[in-house]
Write a protein that holds these residues in place. Structure first.
Motif, PDB file in Angstrom:
ATOM      1  N   PHE A 118      48.839  27.786  50.281  1.00 57.85           N
ATOM      2  CA  PHE A 118      48.545  27.440  48.991  1.00 57.85           C
ATOM      3  C   PHE A 118      49.055  28.475  47.974  1.00 57.85           C
ATOM      4  N   GLU A 119      49.584  28.166  46.858  1.00 60.94           N
ATOM      5  CA  GLU A 119      49.890  29.059  45.563  1.00 60.94           C
ATOM      6  C   GLU A 119      48.559  29.904  45.494  1.00 60.94           C
ATOM      7  N   LYS A 120      48.952  31.222  45.109  1.00 58.89           N
ATOM      8  CA  LYS A 120      47.922  32.214  44.863  1.00 58.89           C
ATOM      9  C   LYS A 120      47.240  31.827  43.742  1.00 58.89           C
ATOM     10  N   LEU A 121      45.718  31.860  43.969  1.00 58.85           N
ATOM     11  CA  LEU A 121      44.672  31.630  43.057  1.00 58.85           C
ATOM     12  C   LEU A 121      44.994  32.777  41.954  1.00 58.85           C
ATOM     13  N   GLY A 122      44.695  32.239  40.631  1.00 65.32           N
ATOM     14  CA  GLY A 122      44.686  33.320  39.461  1.00 65.32           C
ATOM     15  C   GLY A 122      43.588  34.399  39.558  1.00 65.32           C
ATOM     16  N   GLY A 123      43.486  35.284  38.749  1.00 65.12           N
ATOM     17  CA  GLY A 123      42.736  35.996  38.791  1.00 65.12           C
ATOM     18  C   GLY A 123      41.552  35.696  37.759  1.00 65.12           C
ATOM     19  N   ARG A 124      40.467  36.438  37.572  1.00 62.63           N
ATOM     20  CA  ARG A 124      39.099  36.009  37.037  1.00 62.63           C
ATOM     21  C   ARG A 124      39.695  35.685  35.633  1.00 62.63           C
ATOM     22  N   ASN A 125      40.463  36.221  34.746  1.00 69.17           N
ATOM     23  CA  ASN A 125      40.965  35.817  33.509  1.00 69.17           C
ATOM     24  C   ASN A 125      41.576  34.582  33.265  1.00 69.17           C
ATOM     25  N   ALA A 126      42.349  34.183  34.420  1.00 69.43           N
ATOM     26  CA  ALA A 126      43.034  32.878  34.643  1.00 69.43           C
ATOM     27  C   ALA A 126      42.261  31.861  34.884  1.00 69.43           C
ATOM     28  N   LEU A 127      40.989  31.960  35.391  1.00 66.55           N
ATOM     29  CA  LEU A 127      40.047  30.950  35.599  1.00 66.55           C
ATOM     30  C   LEU A 127      38.934  30.909  34.550  1.00 66.55           C
ATOM     31  N   GLU A 128      38.545  31.741  33.493  1.00 66.65           N
ATOM     32  CA  GLU A 128      37.511  31.937  32.730  1.00 66.65           C
ATOM     33  C   GLU A 128      37.606  30.991  31.976  1.00 66.65           C
ATOM     34  N   VAL A 129      36.346  30.055  31.684  1.00 65.37           N
ATOM     35  CA  VAL A 129      36.287  28.844  30.687  1.00 65.37           C
ATOM     36  C   VAL A 129      36.104  29.704  29.403  1.00 65.37           C
ATOM     37  N   ILE A 130      37.087  29.351  28.472  1.00 69.89           N
ATOM     38  CA  ILE A 130      37.038  30.003  27.133  1.00 69.89           C
ATOM     39  C   ILE A 130      37.140  29.073  25.996  1.00 69.89           C
TER      40      ILE A 130
END
Length: 368
Positions: free
Chosen positions: A356-368
């Protein structure tokens, strides 16, 4: 595997249940935690943090001493580690919904180094905006309040390992889980379960949103979950879902008529629904973020699922799936949207799978 057509059959399978009360699902060893400071040998072996329920301090062993676990910040907890053959038949989780994007679920089959499942916990269970929804689908069922269930069959031959990583900024207490397994032979033609989360925020102008790519091998695609946040006003779901199968290049073999059509709705939805294979919910009209508001305006959040249980998308060599993000501009012209879109793709295939492609960091996943 049981369903209503064969539930009367007696088989040679053995039922096992993995939970904080029996981390290795051993026969006759459930509910053995005691109100002592020293951890159980099994808990120490699997690497979970030890704690016990102080509410049982007067009653002691057998009285719900360890119903849940705490996952320390930055730690990955193993919640299932077993030999095969067998199949997971049911998974139940519950945890505070504010943790839904910070907890990363991974599953590994037959000793593989790379996961076959990788997704934030909430998104895997069709709750993509860190809000517990009511989901009454056949394979995924979410009930009040935040009881998350999966009935996807997950066969394995040699081993199965499931982990949950805490990417939050504090320890995650109150993580409850129960994983049911049928310990039995697995047929040669049974494929392995896979699921992968993606997010693009914002979607570049004029580009399709990529749900999944890089699937190589033989198998069948069984589901799509999308969490879609609008960055502009107006209807947002004109885009077509396209599946590029077995070498398709510019034009796909599978092409629908519109986003809401793919998810079983029509004419811009105009209502929420959850059915065995298809569902849509406008989280703003549900009032899940405070005051209810008009639908289809900038900032609205839409949750959709479609499970291809009766109509799997079969592939023999490769598969790529996209959805167009199309709204409307003036003079009845299409507008390529630049929305915040997340998804989980679910499929079965023979192993090995492409990393799999690398999962983004916490900021990339955060609901904003």
């Amino acid at each position: 595997m049981f369903d209503l057509s064969n539930i009367t059959r007696v088989t040679e399978g053995t039922t096992r249940l993995f939970s904080p009360e029996n981390v290795y699902a051993e026969k006759g060893k459930g509910g053995m935690a005691d109100t002592v400071d020293a951890p159980q040998e099994e808990v120490a072996k699997i690497g979970q943090q030890w704690e016990n329920n102080k509410a049982a301090r007067e009653l002691g062993q057998k009285w719900k001493v360890r119903p849940c676990i705490t996952i320390p910040v930055g730690h990955t907890a193993t919640i299932m580690d077993t030999a095969g053959p067998g199949r997971i038949t049911h998974i139940w989780f519950t945890v505070d919904q504010k943790r839904f994007r910070d907890l990363i679920l991974r599953m590994y089959w037959d000793g593989e180094a790379e996961p076959s499942v990788e997704s934030p916990v909430g998104d895997f269970f069709c709750c993509g905006f860190s809000k517990a929804l009511a989901i009454t689908a056949l394979p995924i069922n979410v009930n009040p309040t935040g009881g998350m269930n999966s009935y996807f069959p997950m066969p394995f031959r040699q081993s199965a390992r499931i982990t949950v990583e805490n990417r939050g900024v504090e320890d995650c207490g109150g993580f409850f889980y129960a994983i049911s397994m049928d310990e039995a032979p697995v047929a040669d033609d049974e494929a392995y379960f896979h699921a992968k989360f993606r997010r693009t925020n914002p979607l570049p102008y004029g580009e399709d949103y990529l749900i999944i790519d890089g699937i190589k091998g033989a198998g069948h695609y069984v589901g799509t979950q999308i969490a879609w946040q609008q960055n502009s006003n107006g209807w947002w779901g004109e885009g077509e879902v396209k599946a590029f199968i077995d070498g398709d290049k510019e034009f796909p073999s599978y092409c629908g008529t519109g986003t809401e059509d793919y998810f079983g709705g029509a004419w811009c939805y105009n209502a929420n629904y959850s059915a065995p294979f298809l569902g849509y919910q406008d989280l703003m009209t549900l009032g899940l973020f405070g005051q209810k508001r008009e639908t289809n305006v900038a900032g609205n959040r839409h949750s959709m699922y479609r499970f291809h249980i009766m109509d799997p998308i079969r592939f023999k060599k490769d598969l790529r799936i996209v959805v167009q993000a199309i709204g409307w501009r003036s003079e009845w012209r299409y507008l390529p949207l630049q929305d915040d879109i997340s998804s989980v793709a679910y499929w079965y295939q023979s192993e090995p799978h492409v990393k799999f492609e690398k999962l983004g960091g916490r900021n990339a996943l955060e609901v904003i």
